[in-house]
Enzyme design. Structure first.
Site, mmCIF file in Angstrom:
data_model
loop_
_atom_site.group_PDB
_atom_site.id
_atom_site.type_symbol
_atom_site.label_atom_id
_atom_site.label_comp_id
_atom_site.label_asym_id
_atom_site.label_seq_id
_atom_site.Cartn_x
_atom_site.Cartn_y
_atom_site.Cartn_z
ATOM 1 N N GLY A 54 0.823 -1.197 0.000
ATOM 2 C CA GLY A 54 0.000 0.000 0.000
ATOM 3 C C GLY A 54 0.863 1.256 0.000
ATOM 4 N N SER A 55 0.394 2.256 0.713
ATOM 5 C CA SER A 55 1.056 3.571 0.676
ATOM 6 C C SER A 55 2.428 3.596 1.323
ATOM 7 C CB SER A 55 0.159 4.611 1.363
ATOM 8 O OG SER A 55 -1.065 4.731 0.671
ATOM 9 N N SER A 56 2.819 2.540 2.054
ATOM 10 C CA SER A 56 4.170 2.525 2.635
ATOM 11 C C SER A 56 5.236 2.506 1.545
ATOM 12 C CB SER A 56 4.341 1.317 3.563
ATOM 13 O OG SER A 56 4.280 0.102 2.832
#
Length: 683
Positions: A417-419
């Site tokens: 995801g956004s990591s």
């Protein structure tokens, strides 16, 4: 006729051979030295009957053939006697002085001796005593091979705290003669408390050696931890209390391999069990026997060759009172090597306690040195259960648990995801395909490039004012910005840059980790939608948490990714060089500070008053299609102290499953804060 002649010739040859052997044997028996040599040669050929036939009449009257054969066989074969040689010093009337050299299981044995030989009925015969075996050996003495047990190496954390090593377990035993008048009821109650069957206990009591007044070992349990208030420890204490109420039951301490941190380190340290027949077959020449234990998982298995000690052995003569009379040979034991890890046991336990009710994993690392400070997977199991003997019910319970406590999550790959957005941003700047201050334009909460995408669109959670640039996109975790950025970077450049950052490569670490991927087949993204989704950590991208930590370490090391290591004997090394440009590193570090410090940042909930933190959250959607409402979400939080130096830098990468409807990545941020408050170094 011809056949008859052949038979006659063969018979004649056999007679000549037999006659020659008789003449030879008769000849050698005319010499005391020859008798000595023939007697000694019989030992290695295990011809004990022949040795007995060489004794004089008085010796044969004192010891029967059966006794002689048994004594010599037990001693010589028991010590593994071979390569026997003798050197005669002196021959005189009635005796031969000589030195014997032989190899044994405990090493070489050398000794001088003298054999009394005299004529009897025209032939030389031996006056035998037990001293002919070894000069110190008397008729009532015994020869035993004693095993000198080697210690298995211990595993310690960075501060010397024991993670695996010698300790004590509770050994539950039963004295049959002290049971009550209703033993069947006692056995039933005992079986219930020990999670055994009555028949299992009865089988132990039916062993041939068992007597009414002897303590019969029944089962091992974990030792009661009187200082613990955990439910498991309290239950164990209650079980042992009730066991002691059963007549004849005794509980004592027994030395064993133990794991003091139990569930906290189980997936990392692993456990040992008794060696299997298959394992023994492949290791029988490496110091193992049927009583050995061997690492079955985790570091116990990984470091087996170093942890396993090699037993020594000594051959001893004991007198009739059981006292040691002489040591004939000795090979010292070789203890296993102690392993010292970079792990911080306190941090490891704190992370486990924080997330033990979740399906999660956490990597803690010093991003400047590569020292791995914690590797945690939750839920977990207790390594001690395997050492004391796991019951069938407990094994089924672990394997049927829907949360899979036996599953090691930090070894796996997960949708980031956004990591992953800081990595994509750094790739864009490094490749020259993206300018940090470039305004991608606002597109609301839903966007698609054009109608060729059909009904598919990229969605994001937060609208914001100001430019849609890299800084704001990281603060607000703007999926649409990073989808556009990925399209601008291009599939080939993104794939090549991710390869340069370690995707598709084996992670150079002691514990084998699954490698990260950007597509299922290792080729560049095949469609624009897949490329756009990859820009914000979705699509087919899967990342290992330790690899993600190493990628973040590039922001500390001028674009070089650090090589993670697990032993204190390791050293700081670069895994991959020049992954990101210095300008990219500077920009991303500045922006990640804002993710925490800016009140609108997705990681703002972790802000500390005494430490400048930087990091990135991530909420990865796991669903079969964009319209799937039954899928789950993974929550990520990567956070570090921005001003940390080589001695006190700390990077935490945490992933929690099933955060949907629990706040997404904010759930992870909130739970991590108490860890940060206690363990993150102050500026």
């Amino acid at each position: 006729m011809k056949k008859h002649k052949i038979l006659v010739i063969v018979a004649g040859v056999l007679i000549l051979i037999a006659a020659a052997l008789l003449i030879y044997r008769f000849a050698i028996l005319k010499s005391p030295e020859a008798v000595l040599k023939q007697y000694m040669a019989c030992i290695e050929r295990q011809e004990y009957d022949s040795m007995y036939e060489m004794l004089d009449e008085e010796s044969r009257n004192q010891v029967s053939k059966k006794e002689f054969v048994t004594r010599n066989q037990n001693i010589y074969e028991g010590i593994g006697a071979k390569n026997i040689t003798i050197r005669v010093f002196k021959e005189k009337e009635g005796a031969v002085s000589y030195r014997t050299i032989l190899d044994s299981s405990a090493g070489e044995i050398r000794f001088p001796n003298e054999m009394n030989i005299h004529k009897e009925d025209g032939r030389y015969r031996i006056a035998w005593t037990d001293g002919l075996i070894f000069p110190q050996l008397g008729s009532e003495d015994t020869v035993k091979v004693v095993t000198l047990e080697a210690e298995r190496g211990n595993i310690y954390d960075r501060n010397g705290k024991l993670l695996a090593g010698k300790g004590a377990v509770a050994s539950v035993g039963l004295i049959p003669g002290k049971m009550s008048e209703e033993p069947s009821a006692d056995l039933k109650r005992m079986a219930e408390l020990l999670d055994m069957s009555v028949s299992d206990i009865e089988n132990k009591l039916d062993a041939e050696w068992v007597k009414d007044d002897l303590l019969v070992p029944i089962k091992k349990l974990k030792k009661v931890n009187e200082n613990s208030s955990s439910t498991v420890d309290l239950e164990n204490a209650e079980v042992q209390k009730q066991l002691l109420e059963i007549p004849g039951v005794i509980i004592g301490d027994e030395e064993s391999r133990v794991y003091p941190l139990a569930e906290d380190t189980a997936h990392l340290v692993g456990y040992v069990q008794g060696i299997s027949a298959e394992e023994l077959e492949s290791r029988k020449d490496k110091g193992y026997d049927e009583y050995s234990v061997i690492g079955k998982s985790g570091l116990e298995k990984l470091y087996e060759q170093r942890l396993h000690g090699i037993d020594g052995e000594k051959i001893v003569i004991y007198n009739e009172d059981g006292n040691e009379k002489a040591v004939l040979a000795e090979t010292k034991q070789k203890d296993g090597e102690d392993i010292h890890l970079t792990i911080n046991a306190q941090l490891q336990s704190a992370l486990y306690d924080t997330y033990k009710e979740d399906k999660s994993c956490t990597v803690a690392m010093n991003p400047k040195t590569g020292e791995v400070l914690a590797l945690v997977s939750t839920p977990s199991y207790d390594s001690n259960d395997f050492v004391v003997g796991m019951s069938e019910n407990r094994w089924k319970e672990l394997n049927n648990d829907k949360d899979s406590p036996m599953y090691n999550r930090f070894k796996q790959t997960w949708c980031p995801g956004s990591s992953l957005k800081p990595i994509v941003g750094a790739v864009g700047i490094t490749s020259g395909k993206l300018e940090a201050d470039q305004d991608m334009g606002h597109s609301g909460l839903s966007w698609q490039k054009d109608s060729s995408w059909g009904g598919y669109s990229v969605t994001t959670l937060h609208e914001y004012s100001g430019a849609a640039n890299l800084k704001n996109a990281l603060i607000y975790s703007d999926n649409i910005y990073f989808a556009k950025a990925a399209l601008q970077i291009g599939a080939d450049t993104l794939a090549q840059s991710l390869q340069k950052a370690g995707f598709g490569q084996e992670i150079p670490f002691a514990v084998e980790m699954n490698p990260s991927q950007y597509t299922n087949d290792g080729k560049p993204m095949s469609t624009e939608i897949q490329l756009a989704d990859s820009g914000y950590g979705q699509g087919e991208i899967l990342v290992n948490p330790l690899h993600l930590a190493s990628m973040y370490s590039a922001f500390f090391n001028e674009g070089d990714m650090i090589k993670p290591y697990l032993e204190t004997s390791g050293k700081t090394e670069t895994w991959l060089e020049d992954v990101f440009s210095k300008s990219a590193v500077s920009q991303i570090r500045s922006d990640l500070i804002e993710v925490i410090q800016n009140e609108n940042g997705t990681g703002h909930g972790a802000q500390l008053s005494d430490t400048l933190l930087a990091g990135k959250t991530g909420t990865a959607e796991i669903k079969t299609s964009q319209d799937d409402t039954s899928g789950t979400e993974l929550g990520w939080f990567c956070v570090y102290n921005e001003k940390g130096n080589k001695e006190n830098s700390l990077l935490l990468v945490t992933m929690v499953e099933d955060v949907k409807d629990r706040g997404g990545s904010a759930y992870v941020v909130n739970k991590s804060k108490k860890i940060l408050q206690k363990y993150m170094p102050a500026d």
